[in-house]
Enzyme design. Structure first.
Site, PDB file in Angstrom:
ATOM      1  N   LYS A  50     -36.691 -33.866 -17.311  1.00  0.00           N
ATOM      2  CA  LYS A  50     -36.452 -34.182 -18.732  1.00  0.00           C
ATOM      3  C   LYS A  50     -35.318 -35.181 -18.890  1.00  0.00           C
ATOM      4  O   LYS A  50     -35.374 -36.080 -19.722  1.00  0.00           O
ATOM      5  CB  LYS A  50     -36.117 -32.892 -19.514  1.00  0.00           C
ATOM      6  CG  LYS A  50     -37.240 -31.876 -19.503  1.00  0.00           C
ATOM      7  CD  LYS A  50     -36.834 -30.589 -20.197  1.00  0.00           C
ATOM      8  CE  LYS A  50     -35.827 -29.775 -19.427  1.00  0.00           C
ATOM      9  NZ  LYS A  50     -36.306 -29.210 -18.166  1.00  0.00           N
ATOM     10  N   ASP A  63     -36.717 -28.105 -15.103  1.00  0.00           N
ATOM     11  CA  ASP A  63     -36.436 -29.060 -14.023  1.00  0.00           C
ATOM     12  C   ASP A  63     -37.594 -30.017 -13.756  1.00  0.00           C
ATOM     13  O   ASP A  63     -37.823 -30.454 -12.623  1.00  0.00           O
ATOM     14  CB  ASP A  63     -36.061 -28.314 -12.718  1.00  0.00           C
ATOM     15  CG  ASP A  63     -34.896 -27.378 -12.933  1.00  0.00           C
ATOM     16  OD1 ASP A  63     -33.993 -27.754 -13.698  1.00  0.00           O
ATOM     17  OD2 ASP A  63     -34.901 -26.274 -12.353  1.00  0.00           O
ATOM     18  N   GLY A 102     -29.588 -28.162 -16.505  1.00  0.00           N
ATOM     19  CA  GLY A 102     -29.006 -29.138 -15.588  1.00  0.00           C
ATOM     20  C   GLY A 102     -29.946 -30.326 -15.569  1.00  0.00           C
ATOM     21  O   GLY A 102     -31.045 -30.247 -15.038  1.00  0.00           O
ATOM     22  N   HIS A 103     -29.548 -31.409 -16.237  1.00  0.00           N
ATOM     23  CA  HIS A 103     -30.418 -32.585 -16.353  1.00  0.00           C
ATOM     24  C   HIS A 103     -29.817 -33.726 -15.541  1.00  0.00           C
ATOM     25  O   HIS A 103     -28.701 -34.157 -15.802  1.00  0.00           O
ATOM     26  CB  HIS A 103     -30.568 -33.003 -17.821  1.00  0.00           C
ATOM     27  CG  HIS A 103     -31.229 -31.944 -18.663  1.00  0.00           C
ATOM     28  ND1 HIS A 103     -31.370 -32.057 -20.017  1.00  0.00           N
ATOM     29  CD2 HIS A 103     -31.798 -30.767 -18.339  1.00  0.00           C
ATOM     30  CE1 HIS A 103     -31.995 -30.985 -20.483  1.00  0.00           C
ATOM     31  NE2 HIS A 103     -32.254 -30.178 -19.484  1.00  0.00           N
ATOM     32  N   GLN A 111     -34.615 -26.296 -20.457  1.00  0.00           N
ATOM     33  CA  GLN A 111     -35.561 -25.342 -19.840  1.00  0.00           C
ATOM     34  C   GLN A 111     -37.012 -25.838 -19.965  1.00  0.00           C
ATOM     35  O   GLN A 111     -37.236 -27.029 -19.902  1.00  0.00           O
ATOM     36  CB  GLN A 111     -35.395 -23.933 -20.454  1.00  0.00           C
ATOM     37  CG  GLN A 111     -34.043 -23.288 -20.156  1.00  0.00           C
ATOM     38  CD  GLN A 111     -32.897 -23.837 -20.963  1.00  0.00           C
ATOM     39  OE1 GLN A 111     -32.961 -23.884 -22.174  1.00  0.00           O
ATOM     40  NE2 GLN A 111     -31.840 -24.254 -20.306  1.00  0.00           N
TER      41      GLN A 111
END
Ligand code: GDP
Ligand code: IMO
Ligand code: MG
Length: 427
Positions: A16, A13, A40-41, A223
């Site tokens: 990225k 988080d 989750g991007h 990640q």
């Protein structure tokens, strides 16, 4: 400048998605090489916000080919719903390429993930419950199902049967759950085959050809370094290799082809799930970082644990990834603190160390040693160049750069595409 890796330098988080999206316009291919929909991007384009889980962030840049590499674990139902969600918002997803060697996450992987966590009780990892660990375990145990198996019903049935032979024993006898029927899984998986067929390609061949032709290929990690199964805070990690080497195995491109490795580094630290976190703040400062930084998980909606910047971790990320640059994100979140603590080393049972201890027990006992840097109160979200930043914000960036072992080539001052200060070009 053919191939670059962009990865998380902390516990995920770091931003990225934003960083990948920023480069997307000048990149020919963006490749996810590990992880799955545990990621989750978030990408903010104008007034539109996108949350991507499985699709590479390059999907939002027209002209850029998004690729899901062999190292990714793919939940086909999630992939199809993510694609249709983007289509409904007018995003063209037809360029996507999917490796036939990528492994599938099936309903029994998600079930095993959840039930294992429940049985671990207070020793649980705090996984995202998306079946990531069990899918990678089957891959390594050689009972995984791959994307290409969807197109051969007989092979698919044999493989699902083999996988369930053992898994059903565990589910029924150990966890007291109902056994899963082979036919039900095969039927569900076959139902995805037609929709996925058009995306499947020999991605390794395509990517190697692209690099050889001088095209720009960007590998986007999920990640972060400290969640890496080999180099992270094991066992409180994910089940894949987000570190730079993972890009080679997870996409089938050799290390000699990679010219740059960019670490995405938050100006403070966050973590989701269980595990050691030396600079964690359980006080009002931690609450403020969470509120101002919007630190809530994109995938599970869990509050992120927040703490000060940890230079030991940043140096470690430089080392294990061979980082050439950092992209420092969320500097704007630190506006308003009179002085900002930065962890420069640890004290472990009375001894000072400047390196990440290799022993898990030592790391659990590590107490941060802080240096205090002067803060700033001016709004920095409109800054376009380094010199636009207040002197103390410049000083904070310079100090982090010195401590972290690689140049900071870009700085995020807000979530939007244009809220970035570029110091050295990445391309
Ligand atoms: P990822 O998993 O590494 O892609 O990061 P996430 O999307 O999970 O979390 C990063 C969050 O920070 C997202 O909400 C981004 O929109 C936001 N973000 C990224 N860069 C910046 C920045 O420089 N400033 C601010 N305020 N927010 C940022
Ligand atoms: P992005 O790509 C932050 C964490 C989980 C848990 C551990 C194992 O958005 O940075 P898993 O479901 O992977 O088996 O969970 O890893 N985790 C993440 N934390 N960001 C992520 O992805 C994460 N993906 C997994 O919270 O602690
Ligand atoms: Mg995220």
């Amino acid at each position: 400048m053919p191939a670059l890796v962009l990865l998380g330098a902390q516990w995920g988080d770091e931003g990225k998605g934003k960083a990948t999206d920023l480069l997307g316009g000048s990149v020919d291919y963006v490749v996810r090489y590990q992880g799955g929909n545990n990621a989750g991007h978030t990408v903010v384009v104008g007034d539109q916000k996108y949350a991507l889980h499985l699709l590479p962030s390059g999907i939002l840049s027209p002209g850029c080919v998004p690729v899901i590499g062999n190292g990714v674990v793919v939940d086909p139902s999630v992939l199809l719903s993510e694609l249709s969600g983007l289509n409904e918002r007018g995003v063209d997803t037809s360029r996507l390429l999917l490796s036939g060697n990528a492994h599938l996450i099936t309903p029994y992987h998600t079930e095993v993930d959840k039930v294992t966590e429940r049985f671990l009780g207070k020793r649980k990892i705090g996984t995202t419950g998306r079946g990531i660990g069990p899918a990678y375990a089957d891959k390594i145990n050689r009972v995984g199902i791959r994307v290409q198996d969807l197109f051969d019903e007989s092979i698919l049935t044999q493989k699902v049967e083999a996988a369930l032979d053992f898994k059903n024993q565990v589910l029924a006898k150990l966890y007291n759950r109902r056994a899963v029927r082979t036919e039900q899984i095969v039927e569900e998986l076959l139902g995805y085959a037609d929709e996925l067929r058009g995306y499947v390609a020999d991605t390794t061949l395509i990517l190697n050809n692209a690099v050889d032709e001088g095209k720009v290929v960007l590998f986007e990690g999920g990640q972060g370094t400290l969640l890496d199964v080999d180099h992270g805070t094991y066992p409180f990690v994910t089940s894949s290799n987000p570190t730079a080497g993972g890009a080679c195995t997870g996409a089938g491109v050799g290390p000699t082809k990679i010219s740059r490795v960019i670490g995405i580094l938050k100006a403070y630290t966050t973590r989701v799930g269980a595990g050691p976190f030396p600079t964690e703040l359980l006080d009002a400062d931690g609450e403020s970082l969470r509120e101002i930084g919007g630190e809530r998980g994109v995938t599970t909606g869990r509050d992120r644990r927040c703490g000060w910047f940890d230079a030991v971790i940043a140096r470690y990320a430089t080392r294990v990834n061979g980082l050439t640059d950092f992209f420092l994100t969320k500097l704007d979140v630190l506006t308003g603190w009179e002085r900002i603590p930065v962890c420069v080393g640890y004290e472990i049972e009375g001894r000072r160390t400047d390196e990440l201890p290799f022993s898990q027990s030592d790391f659990h006992h590590a107490k941060p040693v802080y240096e205090f840097l002067p803060g700033w109160s001016e709004d920095i979200t409109k800054a376009k160049s380094f010199s636009d930043l207040p002197k103390n914000a410049q000083g904070y960036v310079k100090a982090l750069e010195e401590m972290s072992g690689a140049p900071i080539s870009a700085i995020g001052v807000g979530p939007g595409r244009d809220e970035t200060i570029q110091i050295n070009p990445f391309l």
